[in-house]
Design a protein around this motif. Structure first.
Motif, PDB file in Angstrom:
ATOM      1  N   GLY A  67       0.376  -1.345   0.529  1.00 40.48           N
ATOM      2  CA  GLY A  67       0.361  -0.005   0.211  1.00 40.48           C
ATOM      3  C   GLY A  67       0.844   1.680   0.383  1.00 40.48           C
ATOM      4  O   GLY A  67       0.556   1.919  -0.690  1.00 40.48           O
ATOM      5  N   GLU A  68       1.684   1.351   0.571  1.00 40.03           N
ATOM      6  CA  GLU A  68       2.666   2.169   0.855  1.00 40.03           C
ATOM      7  C   GLU A  68       3.270   2.571  -0.132  1.00 40.03           C
ATOM      8  O   GLU A  68       3.531   4.073  -0.934  1.00 40.03           O
ATOM      9  N   LYS A  69       3.836   2.016  -1.426  1.00 37.87           N
ATOM     10  CA  LYS A  69       4.526   1.395  -2.736  1.00 37.87           C
ATOM     11  C   LYS A  69       3.448   2.467  -3.484  1.00 37.87           C
ATOM     12  O   LYS A  69       3.982   3.296  -3.810  1.00 37.87           O
ATOM     13  N   ALA A  70       2.351   2.176  -3.625  1.00 36.21           N
ATOM     14  CA  ALA A  70       1.537   2.146  -4.493  1.00 36.21           C
ATOM     15  C   ALA A  70       1.001   4.028  -4.386  1.00 36.21           C
ATOM     16  O   ALA A  70       0.728   4.582  -4.834  1.00 36.21           O
ATOM     17  N   VAL A  71       1.171   3.990  -2.985  1.00 34.26           N
ATOM     18  CA  VAL A  71       1.184   5.552  -2.608  1.00 34.26           C
ATOM     19  C   VAL A  71       1.484   6.476  -2.581  1.00 34.26           C
ATOM     20  O   VAL A  71       1.380   7.748  -3.575  1.00 34.26           O
ATOM     21  N   ALA A  72       2.814   6.126  -2.502  1.00 35.29           N
ATOM     22  CA  ALA A  72       4.264   7.128  -3.190  1.00 35.29           C
ATOM     23  C   ALA A  72       3.981   7.262  -4.203  1.00 35.29           C
ATOM     24  O   ALA A  72       4.832   7.708  -4.708  1.00 35.29           O
ATOM     25  N   ARG A  73       3.699   6.926  -5.854  1.00 29.12           N
ATOM     26  CA  ARG A  73       3.586   6.523  -6.628  1.00 29.12           C
ATOM     27  C   ARG A  73       2.839   7.581  -7.541  1.00 29.12           C
ATOM     28  O   ARG A  73       1.964   8.356  -8.800  1.00 29.12           O
ATOM     29  N   ILE A  74       1.729   8.531  -6.881  1.00 28.60           N
ATOM     30  CA  ILE A  74       1.210   8.955  -6.937  1.00 28.60           C
ATOM     31  C   ILE A  74       0.977  10.101  -7.577  1.00 28.60           C
ATOM     32  O   ILE A  74       2.520  11.388  -6.689  1.00 28.60           O
ATOM     33  N   GLY A  75       0.706  10.671  -8.525  1.00 32.45           N
ATOM     34  CA  GLY A  75       1.182  12.658  -9.848  1.00 32.45           C
ATOM     35  C   GLY A  75       2.429  11.757  -9.712  1.00 32.45           C
ATOM     36  O   GLY A  75       3.128  13.262 -10.056  1.00 32.45           O
ATOM     37  N   ALA A  76       2.671  10.892 -10.128  1.00 30.37           N
ATOM     38  CA  ALA A  76       4.126  10.801 -11.073  1.00 30.37           C
ATOM     39  C   ALA A  76       4.152  11.489 -12.341  1.00 30.37           C
ATOM     40  O   ALA A  76       2.881  11.836 -13.004  1.00 30.37           O
ATOM     41  N   ARG A  77       4.980  11.887 -12.923  1.00 30.87           N
ATOM     42  CA  ARG A  77       5.371  12.680 -14.057  1.00 30.87           C
ATOM     43  C   ARG A  77       6.440  11.908 -14.695  1.00 30.87           C
ATOM     44  O   ARG A  77       6.967  10.871 -14.870  1.00 30.87           O
ATOM     45  N   GLN A  78       6.218  12.896 -16.114  1.00 36.03           N
ATOM     46  CA  GLN A  78       6.744  12.310 -17.164  1.00 36.03           C
ATOM     47  C   GLN A  78       8.766  13.436 -17.051  1.00 36.03           C
ATOM     48  O   GLN A  78       8.363  14.356 -16.496  1.00 36.03           O
ATOM     49  N   MET A  79       9.496  12.716 -17.419  1.00 35.04           N
ATOM     50  CA  MET A  79      10.530  13.880 -17.510  1.00 35.04           C
ATOM     51  C   MET A  79      10.910  13.928 -19.033  1.00 35.04           C
ATOM     52  O   MET A  79      10.704  13.103 -20.087  1.00 35.04           O
ATOM     53  N   PRO A  80      11.657  15.043 -19.645  1.00 30.94           N
ATOM     54  CA  PRO A  80      12.000  15.696 -20.830  1.00 30.94           C
ATOM     55  C   PRO A  80      12.768  14.799 -21.285  1.00 30.94           C
ATOM     56  O   PRO A  80      13.591  13.846 -20.059  1.00 30.94           O
ATOM     57  N   THR A  81      12.812  13.840 -22.833  1.00 26.08           N
ATOM     58  CA  THR A  81      14.416  13.053 -22.972  1.00 26.08           C
ATOM     59  C   THR A  81      15.304  13.823 -22.686  1.00 26.08           C
ATOM     60  O   THR A  81      15.620  15.365 -23.232  1.00 26.08           O
ATOM     61  N   GLN A  82      16.588  12.401 -22.151  1.00 28.76           N
ATOM     62  CA  GLN A  82      17.752  13.182 -22.240  1.00 28.76           C
ATOM     63  C   GLN A  82      18.913  12.213 -22.066  1.00 28.76           C
ATOM     64  O   GLN A  82      18.713  11.196 -21.802  1.00 28.76           O
ATOM     65  N   LYS A  83      20.044  12.463 -21.983  1.00 27.60           N
ATOM     66  CA  LYS A  83      21.430  11.470 -22.752  1.00 27.60           C
ATOM     67  C   LYS A  83      21.915  11.366 -20.660  1.00 27.60           C
ATOM     68  O   LYS A  83      22.235  12.451 -20.424  1.00 27.60           O
ATOM     69  N   ASN A  84      22.724  10.552 -21.088  1.00 26.93           N
ATOM     70  CA  ASN A  84      23.752  10.402 -20.029  1.00 26.93           C
ATOM     71  C   ASN A  84      23.173  10.693 -18.420  1.00 26.93           C
ATOM     72  O   ASN A  84      23.968  11.085 -17.606  1.00 26.93           O
ATOM     73  N   VAL A  85      22.068  10.006 -17.939  1.00 23.89           N
ATOM     74  CA  VAL A  85      21.699   9.833 -17.313  1.00 23.89           C
ATOM     75  C   VAL A  85      21.749   8.656 -16.029  1.00 23.89           C
ATOM     76  O   VAL A  85      22.326   8.072 -16.633  1.00 23.89           O
ATOM     77  N   THR A  86      22.664   9.270 -14.524  1.00 23.11           N
ATOM     78  CA  THR A  86      22.268   7.421 -14.573  1.00 23.11           C
ATOM     79  C   THR A  86      21.356   7.139 -13.575  1.00 23.11           C
ATOM     80  O   THR A  86      20.677   7.771 -12.611  1.00 23.11           O
ATOM     81  N   VAL A  87      20.964   6.206 -13.842  1.00 23.07           N
ATOM     82  CA  VAL A  87      19.792   4.819 -13.734  1.00 23.07           C
ATOM     83  C   VAL A  87      20.342   4.094 -12.365  1.00 23.07           C
ATOM     84  O   VAL A  87      20.951   4.092 -12.592  1.00 23.07           O
ATOM     85  N   VAL A  88      19.557   4.556 -10.954  1.00 24.65           N
ATOM     86  CA  VAL A  88      19.595   3.487 -10.022  1.00 24.65           C
ATOM     87  C   VAL A  88      18.568   2.141 -10.059  1.00 24.65           C
ATOM     88  O   VAL A  88      17.252   2.612 -10.399  1.00 24.65           O
ATOM     89  N   PHE A  89      18.973   1.401 -10.368  1.00 24.50           N
ATOM     90  CA  PHE A  89      18.191  -0.014  -9.933  1.00 24.50           C
ATOM     91  C   PHE A  89      17.300  -0.289  -8.088  1.00 24.50           C
ATOM     92  O   PHE A  89      18.865  -1.263  -8.007  1.00 24.50           O
ATOM     93  N   ASP A  90      16.537  -0.311  -8.093  1.00 28.40           N
ATOM     94  CA  ASP A  90      15.871  -0.570  -6.902  1.00 28.40           C
ATOM     95  C   ASP A  90      16.345  -2.419  -7.110  1.00 28.40           C
ATOM     96  O   ASP A  90      15.967  -3.347  -7.799  1.00 28.40           O
ATOM     97  N   PRO A  91      16.755  -3.262  -5.425  1.00 28.21           N
ATOM     98  CA  PRO A  91      16.922  -4.104  -5.723  1.00 28.21           C
ATOM     99  C   PRO A  91      15.774  -5.083  -6.259  1.00 28.21           C
ATOM    100  O   PRO A  91      16.408  -6.273  -7.281  1.00 28.21           O
ATOM    101  N   ARG A  92      14.556  -5.269  -6.394  1.00 29.33           N
ATOM    102  CA  ARG A  92      13.708  -5.544  -6.985  1.00 29.33           C
ATOM    103  C   ARG A  92      14.412  -5.810  -8.896  1.00 29.33           C
ATOM    104  O   ARG A  92      13.857  -6.855  -9.140  1.00 29.33           O
TER     105      ARG A  92
END
Length: 448
Positions: free
Chosen positions: A217-242
């Motif tokens: 439930g807490e994970k679902a609520v934390a995602r409310i209001g999700a935005r899109q981001m502009p296209t961009q290069k050289n982004v550092t992406v962090v992968f959650d353990p899942r």
């Protein structure tokens, strides 16, 4: 589901099948019984949707007539003599396979350890139902959660009985218990979904059902209001353990000897060369006590050992079964997996070994980037290494998770991604594939 296991009768029946195959003209043979027992319950909005229970003992016979091979499968109650004769007739009519044979007798396990894979706890349907209801109730109690996609619980056991004409006879059983729930937060077009789950060999080790529900439930609520981001290069992406576990699975797939033999791995020419950053180690260990993917012997009767698959960034081993190893001019390392009558190489307890920084410090060091909690689609080409997948998660600003993000795509090439890894220290080894939080520099993010 009974908690009484007696594989003796199955081993005797498999031995009889081998003897009949040899009398029918086979030069070698092996018989395997895959045993399964399971019980599961699914609920939604406080009501039971399904209760399922199953039992099976599936027999497979593989026979060799010199270099010709054939396999047949059957359910309990079949005529042993008829099955053996049919398999031998099929083998005689098959084309030759220069790599097909049983494992060499001197490689077979003469003894093997008790890895404590079996929990005799018998969980009744009523208890499964109550746990599923408790998990969903806890998820719905989280402020902001508006609906449920359902909750489920399961209890099962499975195992392998293997007998070969080369003199091996053995069996093992393991248990598995699971709980999961999926929660929906928000309303209308702004709804978001997330989930939590746990799976263990021992029932007592399972996370509490209410804790799983609350986390979902807490994970679902934390995602409310999700935005899109502009296209961009050289982004550092962090992968959650899942998500990092899935990324580890790409490494395991790329170093599978069967893919190398078929020339369908982008790492097929990289043995003894660096494929990860220096300092990174990847291991595979079938003999972990109570390990999720442990096995005392593989699908050919060989006891494997712990291997450093990738050592200080350098590739040292493929996953190998007997036939795949022979095709590559190598020796099996006890990673044969039975899939019905076939034997293919696969991983056991596979892990990207952790780094030395905490998850929080890793994110803080990045400054700005994208923290991925969900990946969508199958956009990974294991022949070329091209990687492109839909993703959602959280934007990182000033070293902190700032706001939720959805409907973006992350892209790169796995070769480049492997060489750009930074690892946190938060590995959880309760699953068959384990990895800590990991960061990958230099990815492309496609958005608005």
């Amino acid at each position: 589901m009974t908690n009484t296991i007696d594989s003796g009768a199955l081993q005797m029946r498999a031995s009889q099948l081998i003897d009949l195959a040899l009398k029918a003209g086979a030069t070698q043979a092996d018989a395997v019984v895959v045993r399964g027992r399971s019980r599961s319950v699914s609920v939604r909005l406080g009501k039971v949707e399904a209760t399922e229970s199953s039992e099976s003992d599936d027999f497979s016979l593989r026979v060799f007539v010199d270099r010709r091979v054939a396999s047949v499968s059957a359910n309990p109650g079949f005529d042993l003599k008829v099955l053996a004769e049919r398999a031998v007739a099929m083998a005689k009519a098959s084309p030759e396979d220069p790599f097909a044979s049983l494992a060499d007798p001197d490689r077979l396990a003469r003894s093997y350890p008790d890895l404590e894979l079996f929990d005799p706890t018998d969980v009744l349907t009523e208890a499964l139902t109550q746990a599923a209801l408790a998990a969903e109730e806890a998820a719905l109690a989280v402020p902001g959660v508006t609906n449920s996609s359902g909750a489920g619980t399961s209890a099962g056991m499975g195992g392998l009985v293997l007998v070969t004409s080369a003199g091996f006879s053995g069996s093992y059983m393991g248990t598995r218990f699971g709980r999961s729930v999926s929660a929906i937060a928000g309303d209308g077009t702004k709804m978001e979904r997330d989930y939590d789950f746990d799976s263990r060999l021992y029932f007592a080790d399972l996370k509490d059902a209410s804790e799983i529900g609350r986390t979902a439930g807490e994970k679902a609520v934390a995602r409310i209001g999700a935005r899109q981001m502009p296209t961009q290069k050289n982004v550092t992406v962090v992968f959650d353990p899942r998500m990092a576990r899935g990324f580890a699975g790409h490494i395991a797939g790329a170093i599978n000897g069967a893919s190398v033999a078929r020339k369908t791995s982008f790492l097929r020419d990289m043995m003894d060369k660096p494929i990860l950053k220096a300092g990174i180690h990847v291991t595979d260990d079938p003999l972990v006590v109570r390990g999720s993917s442990s096995r005392p012997f593989d699908g050919e009767g060989i006891s494997g050992e712990k291997l450093s698959m990738i050592e200080d960034g350098v590739l040292r081993h493929w996953f190998l079964s007997t036939s795949t190893a022979r095709e590559l001019g190598l020796q099996t390392n006890g990673r044969g997996v039975r899939g019905g009558p076939a034997v293919n190489p696969g991983s056991t307890n596979f892990a990207i070994e952790p780094g030395t920084v905490s998850r929080a410090d890793l994110i803080r060091s990045i400054g700005t980037g994208f923290y991925v909690t969900e990946l969508i689609g199958q956009g990974v080409n294991m022949i070329t290494g091209e990687y492109s997948r839909g993703a959602s998660g959280f934007w990182i600003e000033n070293g902190e998770l700032a706001f939720p993000v959805s409907e973006v795509t992350i892209a790169s090439n796995l070769k480049q991604m492997f060489m750009a890894l930074t690892l946190a220290d938060d590995i959880d080894r309760k699953y068959g594939v384990a990895a800590p939080t990991l960061a990958i520099e230099g990815m492309t993010l496609a958005g608005t």
